[in-house]
Design an enzyme around this catalytic site. Structure first.
Site, short mmCIF file in Angstrom:
data_model
loop_
_atom_site.label_atom_id
_atom_site.label_comp_id
_atom_site.label_asym_id
_atom_site.label_seq_id
_atom_site.Cartn_x
_atom_site.Cartn_y
_atom_site.Cartn_z
N TYR A 83 0.40 -0.85 -0.05
CA TYR A 83 -0.27 0.18 -0.14
C TYR A 83 0.32 1.63 -0.10
CZ TYR A 83 -3.66 3.51 1.65
OH TYR A 83 -4.03 4.92 1.82
N GLY A 90 2.68 7.09 -7.99
CA GLY A 90 2.88 7.38 -9.72
C GLY A 90 4.27 8.02 -9.55
N GLY A 94 5.64 2.63 -4.77
CA GLY A 94 5.20 0.45 -5.00
C GLY A 94 6.18 0.14 -5.92
N ASN A 121 -9.22 -3.86 -9.20
CA ASN A 121 -8.21 -2.50 -9.01
C ASN A 121 -7.14 -2.95 -10.33
OD1 ASN A 121 -6.33 -1.16 -7.78
ND2 ASN A 121 -5.66 -1.61 -5.99
N TYR A 128 0.91 -5.02 -11.85
CA TYR A 128 1.48 -6.17 -11.79
C TYR A 128 1.59 -7.00 -13.02
CZ TYR A 128 0.15 -5.85 -6.29
OH TYR A 128 -0.03 -4.99 -5.41
#
Length: 146
Positions: A83, A90, A94, A121, A128
């Site tokens: 998270y 952006g 992550g 999502n 991913y």
């Protein structure tokens, strides 16, 4: 903005629990978030987490994980949550967190990294997929709360 990805420590638990609550709300299930700092302190030997921290010591993202053993693959690392607060998305935070998880899995002799993504999502699914992850549509979660 300078971001540090590091192992979490007990002093981070308050900020991490706040992020857990944000994530539960993002996932549209705030009522399911029952964890607490007190529980984390009692169960800290089971808690493993990398955090994304700003230069002013604000934790803005995390990745939680644990080791597991899969009969088909052997030793594996399961990433429970990834998270990043919306204001910081952006900015490759992550990516830095998941790369830390993947590298740690490799360093510790894991053969696989597994995680889940919510089917609605799409930004996460796209992210991913860009990493080369295989997203299964065959398996479903089975949870038994105790």
């Amino acid at each position: 903005m300078q971001i540090t990805i590091r192992d979490s420590v007990e002093a981070d638990f308050d900020q991490i629990v706040d992020l857990f609550k944000e994530f539960a709300t993002f996932e549209k299930h705030p009522e399911k978030m029952t964890n607490s700092v007190d529980r984390m302190m009692i169960e800290k030997e089971f808690f493993h987490c990398f955090v994304a921290e700003t230069t002013d010591k604000k934790i803005i993202g995390y990745a939680t994980y644990f080791f597991s053993y899969y009969t088909w693959f052997g030793k594996s690392l399961y990433m429970d949550d990834l998270y990043v607060q919306p204001a910081y998305r952006g900015q490759s935070i992550g990516t830095q967190l998941i790369e830390k998880v993947i590298n740690y899995a490799k360093e510790t002799g894991c053969h696989k990294v597994r995680w889940q993504v919510t089917n609605w999502n799409q930004p996460a699914i796209d992210f991913y997929n860009s990493l080369g992850a295989e997203i299964s549509i065959e398996q479903q979660n089975c949870d038994l709360l105790l």
